[in-house]
Enzyme design. Structure first.
Site, PDB file in Angstrom:
ATOM      1  N   TYR A  59     -11.114  10.204  18.124  1.00 38.36           N
ATOM      2  CA  TYR A  59     -12.115   9.346  17.290  1.00 38.36           C
ATOM      3  C   TYR A  59     -12.038   7.992  17.692  1.00 38.36           C
ATOM      4  CZ  TYR A  59     -13.410  13.987  15.520  1.00 38.36           C
ATOM      5  OH  TYR A  59     -13.781  15.392  15.476  1.00 38.36           O
ATOM      6  N   GLU A  68     -15.982   5.022   8.370  1.00 36.27           N
ATOM      7  CA  GLU A  68     -16.497   5.878   9.196  1.00 36.27           C
ATOM      8  C   GLU A  68     -16.449   7.294   8.221  1.00 36.27           C
ATOM      9  OE1 GLU A  68     -15.104   4.545  13.527  1.00 36.27           O
ATOM     10  OE2 GLU A  68     -14.542   6.401  12.682  1.00 36.27           O
ATOM     11  N   GLN A 110       0.692  -1.287  -0.085  1.00 34.38           N
ATOM     12  CA  GLN A 110       0.212   0.027   0.000  1.00 34.38           C
ATOM     13  C   GLN A 110       0.844   1.357   0.071  1.00 34.38           C
ATOM     14  OE1 GLN A 110      -2.782  -0.061   3.326  1.00 34.38           O
ATOM     15  NE2 GLN A 110      -3.588  -2.033   2.806  1.00 34.38           N
ATOM     16  N   HIS A 147      -1.334   1.084   5.451  1.00 33.59           N
ATOM     17  CA  HIS A 147      -2.177   2.090   6.332  1.00 33.59           C
ATOM     18  C   HIS A 147      -1.175   3.269   6.471  1.00 33.59           C
ATOM     19  CE1 HIS A 147      -5.097  -0.614   8.453  1.00 33.59           C
ATOM     20  NE2 HIS A 147      -5.087  -0.868   7.049  1.00 33.59           N
ATOM     21  N   TYR A 166     -10.801  -9.209  11.153  1.00 31.28           N
ATOM     22  CA  TYR A 166     -10.952  -9.974   9.939  1.00 31.28           C
ATOM     23  C   TYR A 166     -11.283 -11.176  10.209  1.00 31.28           C
ATOM     24  CZ  TYR A 166      -9.147  -5.646   7.475  1.00 31.28           C
ATOM     25  OH  TYR A 166      -8.913  -4.580   7.189  1.00 31.28           O
TER      26      TYR A 166
END
Length: 401
Positions: A284, A274, A117, A182, A295
């Protein structure tokens, strides 16, 4: 380059029947399990927090492929002359001219860690680009020994659009980590000389706890001075001076609302994507608070906790939401002020109607178009998006006819 045009009609009634849209149109209550049958039994904190009513009516849309052959494009921004800067995750930035001509890679970018990623991520310009030609971008920066982290760089685009000059890395996420996931990395300008950057928490169980650590910038939103990257955060006691908010998982979309409210969206683990209205100094919740599950379908944390903020809206199952924009244009007058969010796994664009900071309706547009990584509104009011594929495309969407 020849453009290819195709037309699609999105039937919201049909989408509701397949389970892709939930709400009043599918007679599914807020507290029922998700359509795919996973063990999600969380109860929303307030009415309308998930499964908003499906928006009624058909939307006939025309798609025109402006450019293709892009390798996993990730970031997109329009320049004053109608050209588009597009990033490709392997580490390239290109220019797409108004006629669809795709440039060679722009020179001058720093090295990226393009595993998994990682790579080159968002790209952004400020309103004064015509005068300054300054560009900002985020990327997975290699830090040695297999470690990496998100960084923010800036430079001046040469007059011939071939090279980024005077390039400097103005901000680095800390700590670095040996992870390939991420990175987050969306950029939003606040119009006052600052940029917000939404950051991921690097995914693995060990680093994700740093999302709650005020002395780390994993799982945070930071605000920095756009010129030099110096801190301009919320002034949270005991926190790094650039931190604006904390407790985020993997921020994938960000935009300023019509009223100046900062919005960011983030991936949940499995379910629990979200949409958040971001305020300075707030928490948050991640990884202690989530509407998703692991998962393996094991529970993760709780859905509410004192001292943390609730998402304005969440999804389960997860459409893997990504880039977002608020519509402001003349081409789709019924969309004025609506949120438009790319869906990767959902292969669509999600349109949300909103009122007083709450979601009132949801539609899925362009289903099957591909993994929509970023959504922008062009100067003429068209919707422009990129698909994150091996052969990614830059697509212009207009009303049919």
């Amino acid at each position: 380059m020849m453009r290819r045009t195709r037309r699609t009609t999105t039937s919201l009634t049909a989408l509701a029947a397949t389970g892709f849209l939930a709400g009043a149109a599918c007679a599914q209550s807020l507290n029922e399990a998700a359509p795919h049958g996973a063990a999600y039994d969380q109860t929303p904190a307030f009415e309308g927090q998930t499964r908003a009513p499906a928006l009624e009516g058909d939307v006939a849309l025309q798609q025109t492929v402006l450019a293709e052959g892009l390798e996993h494009p990730w970031g997109l921004t329009e320049l004053p002359d109608g050209s588009w800067l597009v990033t490709e995750r392997p580490g390239r930035m290109r220019m797409v001219a108004p006629d669809g001509t795709l440039s060679e890679p722009i020179a001058g970018l720093p090295e990226v860690d393009a595993r998994d990623q990682g790579g080159l991520h968002d790209v952004s310009v400020a309103d004064d680009f015509a005068d300054t030609r300054r560009v900002w971008w985020t990327f997975a920066e290699p830090r040695g020994n297999g470690e990496n982290a998100t960084a923010v760089a800036t430079g001046i685009l040469s007059e011939d659009n071939s090279t980024l000059e005077d390039v400097s890395v103005i901000w680095q996420q800390q700590p670095a980590w040996a992870s390939t996931k991420h990175f987050g990395a969306r950029i939003v300008h606040d119009g006052e000389g600052h940029i917000f950057v939404g950051l991921g928490e690097r995914s693995d169980p060990e680093p994700r706890v740093y999302a709650q650590d005020p002395q780390a910038t994993l799982g945070k939103i930071v605000r920095i001075n756009a010129e030099d990257g110096t801190p301009a955060g919320a002034g949270i006691e005991g926190a790094l001076p650039e931190i604006w908010s904390m407790g985020h998982r993997n921020i994938q979309g960000a935009a300023m609302g019509p009223d100046g409210q900062l919005w960011m969206n983030e991936h949940g683990p499995k379910g629990g994507d979200e949409l958040n209205a971001i305020e300075a100094g707030l928490n948050y919740g991640w990884p202690e608070v989530t509407y998703g599950v692991d998962y393996s379908d094991a529970e993760m944390g709780v859905t509410e906790m004192d001292g943390t903020e609730q998402p304005v809206y969440y999804w389960d199952p997860s459409p893997a939401i990504s880039g977002m924009a608020f519509y402001d244009g003349e081409m789709f007058p019924d969309w004025q002020g609506d949120a438009l969010i790319g869906a990767l796994r959902g292969s669509s664009v999600i349109r949300l109607t909103m009122e007083d900071g709450r979601v009132t309706g949801e539609a899925r547009l362009l289903e099957g178009i591909g993994r929509v990584r970023e959504v922008e509104v062009a100067q003429d009011g068209a919707l422009v998006l990129i698909t994150d594929e091996e052969n990614g495309q830059l697509i212009r969407v207009t009303p049919e006819g």
